[in-house]
Design a protein around this motif. Structure first.
Motif, PDB file in Angstrom:
ATOM      1  N   THR A 231       0.861  -1.172   0.000  1.00  0.00           N
ATOM      2  CA  THR A 231       0.000   0.000   0.000  1.00  0.00           C
ATOM      3  C   THR A 231       0.899   1.223   0.000  1.00  0.00           C
ATOM      4  O   THR A 231       1.815   1.322   0.829  1.00  0.00           O
ATOM      5  CB  THR A 231      -0.914   0.024   1.246  1.00  0.00           C
ATOM      6  OG1 THR A 231      -1.707  -1.164   1.237  1.00  0.00           O
ATOM      7  CG2 THR A 231      -1.820   1.251   1.243  1.00  0.00           C
ATOM      8  N   VAL A 232       0.674   2.128  -0.954  1.00  0.00           N
ATOM      9  CA  VAL A 232       1.471   3.351  -1.040  1.00  0.00           C
ATOM     10  C   VAL A 232       1.125   4.236   0.152  1.00  0.00           C
ATOM     11  O   VAL A 232      -0.034   4.604   0.348  1.00  0.00           O
ATOM     12  CB  VAL A 232       1.224   4.088  -2.378  1.00  0.00           C
ATOM     13  CG1 VAL A 232       2.002   5.397  -2.422  1.00  0.00           C
ATOM     14  CG2 VAL A 232       1.592   3.192  -3.559  1.00  0.00           C
ATOM     15  N   THR A 233       2.148   4.564   0.962  1.00  0.00           N
ATOM     16  CA  THR A 233       1.933   5.343   2.178  1.00  0.00           C
ATOM     17  C   THR A 233       2.435   6.783   2.069  1.00  0.00           C
ATOM     18  O   THR A 233       2.055   7.630   2.862  1.00  0.00           O
ATOM     19  CB  THR A 233       2.630   4.672   3.379  1.00  0.00           C
ATOM     20  OG1 THR A 233       4.021   4.519   3.072  1.00  0.00           O
ATOM     21  CG2 THR A 233       2.012   3.304   3.668  1.00  0.00           C
ATOM     22  N   ALA A 234       3.314   7.051   1.102  1.00  0.00           N
ATOM     23  CA  ALA A 234       3.839   8.411   0.917  1.00  0.00           C
ATOM     24  C   ALA A 234       4.191   8.593  -0.556  1.00  0.00           C
ATOM     25  O   ALA A 234       4.503   7.629  -1.262  1.00  0.00           O
ATOM     26  CB  ALA A 234       5.070   8.648   1.783  1.00  0.00           C
ATOM     27  N   TYR A 235       4.142   9.845  -0.995  1.00  0.00           N
ATOM     28  CA  TYR A 235       4.341  10.181  -2.404  1.00  0.00           C
ATOM     29  C   TYR A 235       5.037  11.525  -2.458  1.00  0.00           C
ATOM     30  O   TYR A 235       4.523  12.519  -1.949  1.00  0.00           O
ATOM     31  CB  TYR A 235       2.954  10.248  -3.055  1.00  0.00           C
ATOM     32  CG  TYR A 235       2.934  10.587  -4.516  1.00  0.00           C
ATOM     33  CD1 TYR A 235       2.834   9.583  -5.467  1.00  0.00           C
ATOM     34  CD2 TYR A 235       2.966  11.906  -4.959  1.00  0.00           C
ATOM     35  CE1 TYR A 235       2.778   9.875  -6.820  1.00  0.00           C
ATOM     36  CE2 TYR A 235       2.917  12.217  -6.305  1.00  0.00           C
ATOM     37  CZ  TYR A 235       2.822  11.188  -7.229  1.00  0.00           C
ATOM     38  OH  TYR A 235       2.771  11.478  -8.566  1.00  0.00           O
TER      39      TYR A 235
ATOM     40  N   ILE B 172       7.942   6.949  -4.112  1.00  0.00           N
ATOM     41  CA  ILE B 172       6.832   6.455  -3.305  1.00  0.00           C
ATOM     42  C   ILE B 172       7.387   5.600  -2.180  1.00  0.00           C
ATOM     43  O   ILE B 172       8.477   5.024  -2.285  1.00  0.00           O
ATOM     44  CB  ILE B 172       5.820   5.636  -4.145  1.00  0.00           C
ATOM     45  CG1 ILE B 172       6.478   4.397  -4.761  1.00  0.00           C
ATOM     46  CG2 ILE B 172       5.166   6.507  -5.200  1.00  0.00           C
ATOM     47  CD1 ILE B 172       5.503   3.389  -5.329  1.00  0.00           C
ATOM     48  N   SER B 173       6.658   5.550  -1.095  1.00  0.00           N
ATOM     49  CA  SER B 173       6.959   4.645   0.004  1.00  0.00           C
ATOM     50  C   SER B 173       5.752   3.754   0.169  1.00  0.00           C
ATOM     51  O   SER B 173       4.613   4.175  -0.084  1.00  0.00           O
ATOM     52  CB  SER B 173       7.209   5.417   1.305  1.00  0.00           C
ATOM     53  OG  SER B 173       8.337   6.249   1.164  1.00  0.00           O
ATOM     54  N   GLY B 174       6.002   2.525   0.588  1.00  0.00           N
ATOM     55  CA  GLY B 174       4.895   1.606   0.770  1.00  0.00           C
ATOM     56  C   GLY B 174       5.189   0.592   1.851  1.00  0.00           C
ATOM     57  O   GLY B 174       6.353   0.353   2.202  1.00  0.00           O
TER      58      GLY B 174
ATOM     59  N   ARG C 157      -1.075   7.034  -6.325  1.00  0.00           N
ATOM     60  CA  ARG C 157      -1.369   7.993  -5.260  1.00  0.00           C
ATOM     61  C   ARG C 157      -1.355   7.269  -3.923  1.00  0.00           C
ATOM     62  O   ARG C 157      -1.410   6.032  -3.877  1.00  0.00           O
ATOM     63  CB  ARG C 157      -2.690   8.703  -5.490  1.00  0.00           C
ATOM     64  CG  ARG C 157      -3.880   7.811  -5.649  1.00  0.00           C
ATOM     65  CD  ARG C 157      -5.127   8.646  -6.017  1.00  0.00           C
ATOM     66  NE  ARG C 157      -6.063   7.878  -6.785  1.00  0.00           N
ATOM     67  CZ  ARG C 157      -7.014   7.100  -6.274  1.00  0.00           C
ATOM     68  NH1 ARG C 157      -7.141   6.986  -4.974  1.00  0.00           N
ATOM     69  NH2 ARG C 157      -7.834   6.431  -7.044  1.00  0.00           N
ATOM     70  N   VAL C 158      -1.266   8.021  -2.854  1.00  0.00           N
ATOM     71  CA  VAL C 158      -1.285   7.440  -1.511  1.00  0.00           C
ATOM     72  C   VAL C 158      -2.573   6.638  -1.365  1.00  0.00           C
ATOM     73  O   VAL C 158      -3.652   7.086  -1.762  1.00  0.00           O
ATOM     74  CB  VAL C 158      -1.176   8.543  -0.438  1.00  0.00           C
ATOM     75  CG1 VAL C 158      -1.417   7.976   0.948  1.00  0.00           C
ATOM     76  CG2 VAL C 158       0.189   9.221  -0.503  1.00  0.00           C
TER      77      VAL C 158
END
Length: 149
Positions: free
Chosen positions: A17-21, A32-34, A55-56
């Motif tokens: 799950t993308v947590t930061a963008y 991206i962070s996930g 996207r987040v």
């Protein structure tokens, strides 16, 4: 987990799950962070957002493999270049975003229980951090990154 790539061609597979963008440095690239669905693995990835917008909150399936061949074998065409025209289906046909790169470095994680793997895809970087057991198949070598939503 799918078993499309036989043998040891598939090194890693997980859903994140993308947590930061963060798109502050480049127009067409975002970092991206996930976090994996089991909350054991984290990822940072530079991705071309014109080719694969995210996207987040987005969920993405991420695979690292040594071959695009469905049976997991490397063939002569792959050695000529992975974009070489093929007459057969490949693992890449099942994913929306595919890159070729190199796993180039490993570090122990901050807690001593995890490992970090660093991968470069022509300057777009990826970092995976997770339990040794999950990342053990990774080694310094060429790899394909395959992503789909």
């Amino acid at each position: 987990m799918s078993n499309l790539a036989a043998g040891d061609a598939q090194l890693f597979e997980d859903t994140f799950t993308v947590t930061a963008y963060d798109q502050s440095k480049y127009d067409r690239v975002a970092r991206i962070s996930g976090t994996s669905t089991d909350n054991l693995t984290t990822m940072q990835l530079d991705i071309n957002i014109e080719l694969f917008p995210l996207r987040v909150g987005s969920n993405i399936e991420v695979v690292l493999a040594t071959s695009l061949s469905l049976d997991g074998t490397k063939d002569e065409e792959e050695e000529k270049g992975w974009r070489h025209v093929r007459n057969e289906s490949t693992l890449a046909d099942m994913y929306d975003y595919v890159c070729h790169g190199k796993i180039y470095k490993f570090e122990d994680g901050v807690d001593g229980q995890t490992i970090r793997a660093y991968i470069s895809f022509g300057g777009l970087l990826m970092m995976l951090e997770g339990p040794y057991k999950k990342l053990t198949p990774l080694r310094v070598d060429n790899t394909y990154l395959l992503i789909k939503k």
